[in-house]
Each structure stands twice: as structure tokens, then as C-alpha cells.
Design a protein around this motif. Structure first.
Motif, PDB file in Angstrom:
ATOM      1  N   ARG A  37       0.832  -1.197   0.000  1.00  0.00           N
ATOM      2  CA  ARG A  37       0.000   0.000   0.000  1.00  0.00           C
ATOM      3  C   ARG A  37       0.864   1.242   0.000  1.00  0.00           C
ATOM      4  NH1 ARG A  37      -2.781  -0.007   6.066  1.00  0.00           N
ATOM      5  NH2 ARG A  37      -0.906   0.585   7.253  1.00  0.00           N
ATOM      6  N   GLN A  38       0.296   2.313  -0.536  1.00  0.00           N
ATOM      7  CA  GLN A  38       1.021   3.583  -0.622  1.00  0.00           C
ATOM      8  C   GLN A  38       0.075   4.696  -0.224  1.00  0.00           C
ATOM      9  OE1 GLN A  38       2.882   4.309  -4.422  1.00  0.00           O
ATOM     10  NE2 GLN A  38       4.261   5.827  -3.555  1.00  0.00           N
ATOM     11  N   ALA A  39       0.371   5.299   0.903  1.00  0.00           N
ATOM     12  CA  ALA A  39      -0.409   6.436   1.367  1.00  0.00           C
ATOM     13  C   ALA A  39       0.072   7.707   0.667  1.00  0.00           C
ATOM     14  CB  ALA A  39      -0.271   6.572   2.876  1.00  0.00           C
ATOM     15  N   PRO A  40      -0.751   8.734   0.615  1.00  0.00           N
ATOM     16  CA  PRO A  40      -0.346   9.981  -0.033  1.00  0.00           C
ATOM     17  C   PRO A  40       0.953  10.522   0.557  1.00  0.00           C
ATOM     18  CG  PRO A  40      -2.689  10.027   0.439  1.00  0.00           C
ATOM     19  CD  PRO A  40      -2.156   8.791   1.093  1.00  0.00           C
ATOM     20  N   GLY A  41       1.909  10.796  -0.309  1.00  0.00           N
ATOM     21  CA  GLY A  41       3.184  11.357   0.133  1.00  0.00           C
ATOM     22  C   GLY A  41       4.126  10.363   0.774  1.00  0.00           C
ATOM     23  N   GLU A  45       4.642   0.373   0.807  1.00  0.00           N
ATOM     24  CA  GLU A  45       5.081  -0.510   1.878  1.00  0.00           C
ATOM     25  C   GLU A  45       4.275  -1.799   1.860  1.00  0.00           C
ATOM     26  OE1 GLU A  45       4.358   1.580   5.546  1.00  0.00           O
ATOM     27  OE2 GLU A  45       2.194   1.254   5.450  1.00  0.00           O
ATOM     28  N   LEU A  46       4.859  -2.814   2.474  1.00  0.00           N
ATOM     29  CA  LEU A  46       4.190  -4.095   2.556  1.00  0.00           C
ATOM     30  C   LEU A  46       2.948  -3.994   3.430  1.00  0.00           C
ATOM     31  CD1 LEU A  46       4.139  -7.247   2.274  1.00  0.00           C
ATOM     32  CD2 LEU A  46       5.456  -7.281   4.410  1.00  0.00           C
ATOM     33  N   ALA A  47       1.859  -4.598   2.947  1.00  0.00           N
ATOM     34  CA  ALA A  47       0.670  -4.768   3.783  1.00  0.00           C
ATOM     35  C   ALA A  47       0.597  -6.218   4.258  1.00  0.00           C
ATOM     36  CB  ALA A  47      -0.590  -4.377   3.021  1.00  0.00           C
ATOM     37  N   ALA A  90      -5.033   4.516   1.748  1.00  0.00           N
ATOM     38  CA  ALA A  90      -3.911   4.351   0.824  1.00  0.00           C
ATOM     39  C   ALA A  90      -4.430   3.748  -0.473  1.00  0.00           C
ATOM     40  CB  ALA A  90      -2.853   3.430   1.427  1.00  0.00           C
ATOM     41  N   VAL A  91      -3.564   3.729  -1.445  1.00  0.00           N
ATOM     42  CA  VAL A  91      -3.812   2.921  -2.637  1.00  0.00           C
ATOM     43  C   VAL A  91      -3.163   1.567  -2.394  1.00  0.00           C
ATOM     44  CG1 VAL A  91      -3.458   2.661  -5.112  1.00  0.00           C
ATOM     45  CG2 VAL A  91      -3.872   4.930  -4.139  1.00  0.00           C
ATOM     46  N   TYR A  92      -3.940   0.519  -2.579  1.00  0.00           N
ATOM     47  CA  TYR A  92      -3.463  -0.830  -2.332  1.00  0.00           C
ATOM     48  C   TYR A  92      -3.152  -1.507  -3.673  1.00  0.00           C
ATOM     49  CZ  TYR A  92      -4.652  -0.466   2.582  1.00  0.00           C
ATOM     50  OH  TYR A  92      -4.694  -0.090   3.906  1.00  0.00           O
ATOM     51  N   PHE A  93      -1.943  -2.013  -3.769  1.00  0.00           N
ATOM     52  CA  PHE A  93      -1.473  -2.660  -4.996  1.00  0.00           C
ATOM     53  C   PHE A  93      -1.317  -4.155  -4.746  1.00  0.00           C
ATOM     54  CE2 PHE A  93      -0.460   1.096  -7.458  1.00  0.00           C
ATOM     55  CZ  PHE A  93      -0.246   2.066  -6.492  1.00  0.00           C
ATOM     56  N   VAL A 118     -10.487   5.652   4.480  1.00  0.00           N
ATOM     57  CA  VAL A 118     -11.132   5.444   5.782  1.00  0.00           C
ATOM     58  C   VAL A 118     -11.294   6.813   6.434  1.00  0.00           C
ATOM     59  CG1 VAL A 118     -11.074   4.227   7.981  1.00  0.00           C
ATOM     60  CG2 VAL A 118      -9.963   3.233   5.956  1.00  0.00           C
ATOM     61  N   SER A 119     -12.535   7.210   6.573  1.00  0.00           N
ATOM     62  CA  SER A 119     -12.795   8.552   7.100  1.00  0.00           C
ATOM     63  C   SER A 119     -14.205   8.629   7.657  1.00  0.00           C
ATOM     64  CB  SER A 119     -12.611   9.595   5.990  1.00  0.00           C
ATOM     65  OG  SER A 119     -12.947  10.882   6.458  1.00  0.00           O
TER      66      SER A 119
END
Length: 120
Positions: A37-41, A45-47, A90-93, A118-119
């Protein structure tokens, strides 16, 4: 080989989502499959990862909340995400290490990414 992911979306804190990712193409076998996953900015990273034999590995922040599984017959990996937190946004790949037909080597493939927000 292509990886097609789906299942992302918007959810309130404490909610759940299930991601899935199917691999298709000229596949002989698949070794590890999983999610990054990659969060903004932030960096990717591994999920969670799962081997062909079912051994799993999770990021510390997700242990006890996320469950990774796979269906080897369908070349599909799933990520059940429970008790979601805003920091899971995040964006999950999806990822797969694939042995292609006719090749002795394995190759890393990535899906297109699916967004999880998630909000409240």
C-alpha cells in the motif's frame, strides 16, 4: 500476465473492506502473492504477503486486523481488512511472483491499484 484488483472504496473508521486480485495469462505457477500500500506522500510498503503454501506475513500495524488468503485454483488473493483506521487510507497494490509457462524464472507483477479511504 495481468493482475486485476477490486474491492476498494470508502468506509468509516471501524468498518471492513475486502480486496481481491486475480492473476490471469500464461501462468505456470505463482509463488508469493500479496498486497502493498502507498499512502499519499509516502513510499509503497508491505501490507501482507502469502506464499503458495499458505504462510503469511503482515505489517505490524495490521496484525490482528487484516487477513490475507488465496485461492490457488483461481490464482486469486484476498485481503480482508477489519477495524479499519484512517491511517489505513492508501492505494493498495496487489503483487504476484509468477512463473510463466515455458520459463524457468519467476517475475514480479503488479496490479493497477485500488483506493481505500477510511474517514468519518
Amino acid at each position: 500476465v495481468q493482475l486485476q484488483a477490486c474491492g476498494g472504496g470508502f468506509v468509516q473508521p471501524g468498518g471492513s473492506l475486502r480486496l481481491s486480485c486475480a492473476a490471469s495469462g500464461s501462468i505456470s505457477s505463482i509463488n508469493g502473492m500479496g498486497w502493498y500500500r502507498q499512502a499519499p506522500g509516502e513510499q509503497r510498503e508491505l501490507a501482507a504477503l502469502i506464499t503458495s503454501g499458505g504462510s503469511t506475513n503482515y505489517a505490524d500495524s495490521e496484525k490482528g486486523r487484516f487477513i490475507i488468503s488465496r485461492d490457488n485454483a483461481k490464482n486469486t488473493v484476498y485481503l480482508q481488512m477489519n477495524s479499519l483506521k484512517p491511517e489505513d487510507t492508501a492505494v493498495y497494490f496487489c503483487y504476484a511472483n509468477v512463473v510463466r509457462r515455458g520459463s524457468p524464472n519467476s517475475w514480479n507483477y503488479w496490479g493497477q491499484g485500488t483506493e481505500v479511504t477510511v474517514s468519518s
